[in-house]
Structures are given as structure tokens and as C-alpha cells.
Design a protein around this motif. Structure first.
Motif, PDB file in Angstrom:
ATOM      1  N   ALA A  66      31.957  43.744  46.856  1.00  0.00           N
ATOM      2  CA  ALA A  66      33.096  44.516  47.239  1.00  0.00           C
ATOM      3  C   ALA A  66      34.690  44.265  47.264  1.00  0.00           C
ATOM      4  O   ALA A  66      35.330  45.039  47.023  1.00  0.00           O
ATOM      5  CB  ALA A  66      32.670  44.530  48.727  1.00  0.00           C
ATOM      6  N   ALA A  67      34.698  42.873  47.313  1.00  0.00           N
ATOM      7  CA  ALA A  67      36.280  42.572  47.209  1.00  0.00           C
ATOM      8  C   ALA A  67      36.664  42.838  45.704  1.00  0.00           C
ATOM      9  O   ALA A  67      37.963  43.066  45.545  1.00  0.00           O
ATOM     10  CB  ALA A  67      36.540  40.984  47.613  1.00  0.00           C
ATOM     11  N   CYS A 261      41.855  40.865  22.992  1.00  0.00           N
ATOM     12  CA  CYS A 261      42.227  40.890  24.178  1.00  0.00           C
ATOM     13  C   CYS A 261      43.579  39.585  24.439  1.00  0.00           C
ATOM     14  O   CYS A 261      42.855  38.918  23.877  1.00  0.00           O
ATOM     15  CB  CYS A 261      41.328  40.621  25.119  1.00  0.00           C
ATOM     16  SG  CYS A 261      40.108  42.101  25.445  1.00  0.00           S
ATOM     17  N   THR A 262      44.547  39.603  24.751  1.00  0.00           N
ATOM     18  CA  THR A 262      45.534  38.552  25.157  1.00  0.00           C
ATOM     19  C   THR A 262      45.920  38.561  26.341  1.00  0.00           C
ATOM     20  O   THR A 262      46.683  37.328  26.858  1.00  0.00           O
ATOM     21  CB  THR A 262      46.509  38.925  24.051  1.00  0.00           C
ATOM     22  OG1 THR A 262      47.306  40.060  24.476  1.00  0.00           O
ATOM     23  CG2 THR A 262      46.437  38.853  22.698  1.00  0.00           C
ATOM     24  N   VAL A 263      45.546  39.485  27.159  1.00  0.00           N
ATOM     25  CA  VAL A 263      46.228  39.438  28.713  1.00  0.00           C
ATOM     26  C   VAL A 263      44.693  39.487  29.486  1.00  0.00           C
ATOM     27  O   VAL A 263      43.940  40.295  29.395  1.00  0.00           O
ATOM     28  CB  VAL A 263      46.942  40.545  28.949  1.00  0.00           C
ATOM     29  CG1 VAL A 263      47.457  40.625  30.535  1.00  0.00           C
ATOM     30  CG2 VAL A 263      48.146  40.506  28.120  1.00  0.00           C
ATOM     31  N   PHE A 264      44.496  38.627  30.366  1.00  0.00           N
ATOM     32  CA  PHE A 264      43.372  38.506  31.157  1.00  0.00           C
ATOM     33  C   PHE A 264      43.506  38.151  32.576  1.00  0.00           C
ATOM     34  O   PHE A 264      44.399  37.585  33.064  1.00  0.00           O
ATOM     35  CB  PHE A 264      42.540  37.091  30.853  1.00  0.00           C
ATOM     36  CG  PHE A 264      41.923  37.011  29.446  1.00  0.00           C
ATOM     37  CD1 PHE A 264      40.784  37.072  29.198  1.00  0.00           C
ATOM     38  CD2 PHE A 264      42.816  36.654  28.236  1.00  0.00           C
ATOM     39  CE1 PHE A 264      40.227  37.101  27.763  1.00  0.00           C
ATOM     40  CE2 PHE A 264      42.351  36.793  26.882  1.00  0.00           C
ATOM     41  CZ  PHE A 264      41.297  36.777  26.825  1.00  0.00           C
ATOM     42  N   LEU A 265      42.907  39.502  33.383  1.00  0.00           N
ATOM     43  CA  LEU A 265      43.388  39.703  34.495  1.00  0.00           C
ATOM     44  C   LEU A 265      41.985  39.514  35.297  1.00  0.00           C
ATOM     45  O   LEU A 265      41.008  40.369  35.390  1.00  0.00           O
ATOM     46  CB  LEU A 265      43.867  41.036  34.930  1.00  0.00           C
ATOM     47  CG  LEU A 265      44.096  41.400  36.534  1.00  0.00           C
ATOM     48  CD1 LEU A 265      45.361  40.551  36.973  1.00  0.00           C
ATOM     49  CD2 LEU A 265      44.656  42.951  36.567  1.00  0.00           C
ATOM     50  N   GLU A 266      42.112  38.456  36.385  1.00  0.00           N
ATOM     51  CA  GLU A 266      40.842  38.080  37.209  1.00  0.00           C
ATOM     52  C   GLU A 266      40.874  39.091  38.429  1.00  0.00           C
ATOM     53  O   GLU A 266      41.983  38.974  38.968  1.00  0.00           O
ATOM     54  CB  GLU A 266      40.598  36.631  37.452  1.00  0.00           C
ATOM     55  CG  GLU A 266      39.591  36.434  38.339  1.00  0.00           C
ATOM     56  CD  GLU A 266      39.358  35.019  38.692  1.00  0.00           C
ATOM     57  OE1 GLU A 266      38.309  34.571  39.362  1.00  0.00           O
ATOM     58  OE2 GLU A 266      40.300  34.112  38.078  1.00  0.00           O
ATOM     59  N   LEU A 267      39.927  39.713  38.959  1.00  0.00           N
ATOM     60  CA  LEU A 267      40.065  40.667  39.859  1.00  0.00           C
ATOM     61  C   LEU A 267      39.975  39.977  41.219  1.00  0.00           C
ATOM     62  O   LEU A 267      40.057  40.577  42.366  1.00  0.00           O
ATOM     63  CB  LEU A 267      38.999  41.764  39.797  1.00  0.00           C
ATOM     64  CG  LEU A 267      39.415  42.813  38.647  1.00  0.00           C
ATOM     65  CD1 LEU A 267      38.314  43.828  38.434  1.00  0.00           C
ATOM     66  CD2 LEU A 267      40.844  43.635  38.703  1.00  0.00           C
ATOM     67  N   GLY A 268      39.526  38.794  41.041  1.00  0.00           N
ATOM     68  CA  GLY A 268      39.369  37.833  42.315  1.00  0.00           C
ATOM     69  C   GLY A 268      38.086  38.398  43.374  1.00  0.00           C
ATOM     70  O   GLY A 268      37.433  39.463  42.759  1.00  0.00           O
ATOM     71  N   PRO A 269      37.718  37.570  44.353  1.00  0.00           N
ATOM     72  CA  PRO A 269      38.457  36.455  44.940  1.00  0.00           C
ATOM     73  C   PRO A 269      38.526  35.306  43.992  1.00  0.00           C
ATOM     74  O   PRO A 269      37.352  34.961  43.087  1.00  0.00           O
ATOM     75  CB  PRO A 269      37.776  36.466  46.019  1.00  0.00           C
ATOM     76  CG  PRO A 269      36.466  36.651  45.949  1.00  0.00           C
ATOM     77  CD  PRO A 269      36.339  37.766  44.927  1.00  0.00           C
ATOM     78  N   GLY A 270      39.370  34.558  44.024  1.00  0.00           N
ATOM     79  CA  GLY A 270      39.388  33.095  43.152  1.00  0.00           C
ATOM     80  C   GLY A 270      40.250  33.339  42.174  1.00  0.00           C
ATOM     81  O   GLY A 270      40.873  34.287  41.715  1.00  0.00           O
TER      82      GLY A 270
END
Length: 309
Positions: A66-67, A261-270
Motif C-alpha cells: 500500500a505504501a 535505464c540510467t535513472v532508478f527511483l525506488e518508491l519506498g518505503p526504505g
């Protein structure tokens, strides 16, 4: 041209502020309502309580899903389309929702079904142990020698082992003696991604087959192989079989790089996945939404990095 990869975390990074970015943006309400129905309580209040229950499998999986998806709802439509989406363990389910292959609310429900199948298949106390700082072949040999199994390969000197508590304690002793730099129990009470969870595969496959899972709009990278998946049937197989098979996360990151892919975005949490992308992908720009105070900061960072800034 630079491409964006979305990374969806597994459980372990839960924290009291895990819903703050989505709430500040006023997004993700349907996801939070789905989590409330499934958990029987307010997910935001539960997260902010910092209760040990946050790390119980049955709570952690729908809560983390959910987060992750609430954060994506806050960003979706304002970011460039990702070139690929990948998820670590539980995060592979979230990844299908981010890729347009599953409704977010249904993904949260499936996360609860996943946790239930895993708990039902677990016989006796078990868990996961992170090991780092020795060659992968050495870590694998130590794992097998202690009666545990390799659950996740994160890099050339970094793996997660799964097994009974007795096996993990034996492994911790031998790995420490061998000079491992990291020997750390993870806050997860099942031997995920090992043969001990084989009994969870069929029940979860049935739940996925009966769900609204469909072809994603962008490729989802399979956790066990790094292969780019584009069909519903592949998703049902990948999401279920990974419960009882080791994950090749380093290979997943390499596949994302091969797709541009050169840009990595982690959506979280963490923030663990962003750190691993930095370590495994030369020249990568990697951050987690947890690094930012609000959506606008995330958007500015992604856009600048995609433009080479």
C-alpha cells in the motif's frame, strides 16, 4: 536517451513516515482505503505506531504494498513513463500494479493473500540472513554448508540466505569466522525464496489466476531471471514461482541497464534498492522517494537526471 526504472521494495523498510509523501500530495486514498479494509485498521496510524506488528508477515506485506502504490499514485502522470519496472520479493507484485498490469487496490489484497500462503507453508521458526563481504561462491558454500539456501543474490559479494533459525544461527557463526563484513538477520519470519516455501506457490498462483492481473503497459522484470515480462500469463507464473525460488536481483538491475535505464527511483518505503542500484549499475543515478520531503523534489530530481543534470 536516458530511461527511468521504477524499483518497488519488499518488506523490511517499514517506518512511521512511510505514507507521508502520498498524504502530503493528497493522493493514494483508494489504496489506503483498500489497506484499511484488508488490515481492519488505519494503515497510516498503524505505521506511525512503530509497533513490532509492522514486521509481522501478514501485516507487513499489504502495508508495504500500500505504501509503495500510494507513493506511485502521488507521482503517476507527472513522471515520464518508465522504461521498466522491477520489484524486490513482495515488490514484484507492486511492480505489476505500477506497470499498469493490476489495479492498486487489488494488489494490496493479493499481498495479503501472498502473506497468508507463505505463512501457511512455513513449518517452524525460520527467516532470512543477509551476508556480505566475501566472494559470492564462498558465501554460497557457507550457506549450503550450514543447511540454509541462497534466497536472493544482490551482488558479487552480497546475498540473502533463508532457512530455519538453527541453520541461520550456524551460518552466522561460520560466516563471521570466515570474515564476512555483514552478517545480519532481516526482520522477516519466513524463509522466502527457498524450497521451504514451495507449498505457497500453487495457492498463490490460483489467487493470481483468478485476479484481474493483465498485460502491463511497460515491461516488468522477473525477479528470478531479469527477463522482461509483457504478458499476463508470464506474470502469474513469475509472481507465484518466485516464492519458492531464489531471486537474482543483481541480474534484474543489469537487465534494466540493458534496456537503457540510467535513472532508478525506488518508491519506498526504505532506500536499500536505490543503494544497490548505485552499487551494481555503473553511472546510475539512484534515489528513493524516502530521500525527499515532497513530490516536487522527486519530480525535479528525476527530470534533471533524465536530462543529464
Amino acid at each position: 536517451m536516458s530511461g527511468l526504472a521504477l524499483l518497488c521494495p519488499g518488506q523490511g523498510g517499514q517506518h512511521p513516515g512511510m505514507f507521508d509523501l502520498a498524504l502530503a500530495a493528497g493522493a493514494g486514498r483508494p489504496v489506503l482505503e483498500a489497506a484499511r479494509r484488508i488490515l481492519g485498521e488505519d494503515p497510516v496510524a498503524l505505521a506511525r505506531s512503530a509497533s513490532p506488528r509492522l514486521f509481522e508477515n501478514a501485516v507487513a506485506q499489504p502495508l508495504v504494498c500500500a505504501a509503495t502504490l500510494a507513493a506511485w499514485e502521488a507521482l503517476r502522470g507527472r513522471l515520464p513513463a518508465p522504461r521498466a519496472v522491477a520489484g524486490y520479493s513482495l515488490g514484484e507484485l507492486s511492480a505489476w500494479a505500477c506497470a499498469g498490469g493490476l489495479e492498486a487496490a487489488e494488489a494490496v489484497g493479493l499481498a495479503a493473500r501472498r502473506a497468508a500462503a507463505m505463512d501457511a507453508a512455513t513449518a517452524g521458526p525460520a527467516g532470512l540472513l543477509a551476508l556480505r563481504g566475501l566472494p559470492l561462491a564462498t558465501l554460497e558454500a557457507l550457506t549450503v554448508g550450514a543447511g540454509a539456501e541462497v534466497a536472493i543474490v544482490n551482488g558479487p559479494d552480497h546475498l540473502v540466505a533463508g532457512g530455519s533459525i538453527a541453520a541461520l544461527e550456524a551460518l552466522a557463526t561460520t560466516a563471521t569466522a570466515a570474515g564476512a563484513a555483514t552478517v545480519r538477520r532481516l526482520p522477516i519470519g519466513v524463509a522466502a525464496h527457498t524450497s521451504a516455501l514451495a507449498g505457497a506457490v500453487a495457492p498463490f498462483a490460483a489467487a493470481l489466476a483468478a485476479s484481474g492481473l493483465h498485460d502491463p503497459a511497460v515491461p516488468v522484470l522477473a525477479g528470478t531471471s531479469g527477463v522482461a515480462l509483457r504478458l499476463r500469463a508470464d506474470g502469474v507464473e513469475a509472481l507465484s514461482t518466485q516464492l519458492g525460488r531464489r531471486l537474482e536481483w543483481a541480474r534484474v538491475l543489469a537487465s534494466a541497464a540493458e534496456l537503457g535505464c540510467t535513472v532508478f527511483l525506488e518508491l519506498g518505503p526504505g532506500q536499500a534498492l536505490a543503494r544497490m542500484a548505485d552499487e551494481n549499475v555503473p553511472g546510475a543515478a539512484s534515489r528513493s522517494v524516502d530521500d525527499f520531503r515532497g513530490v516536487e523534489g522527486v519530480l525535479r530530481w528525476v527530470q534533471a537526471r533524465l536530462e543529464g543534470g
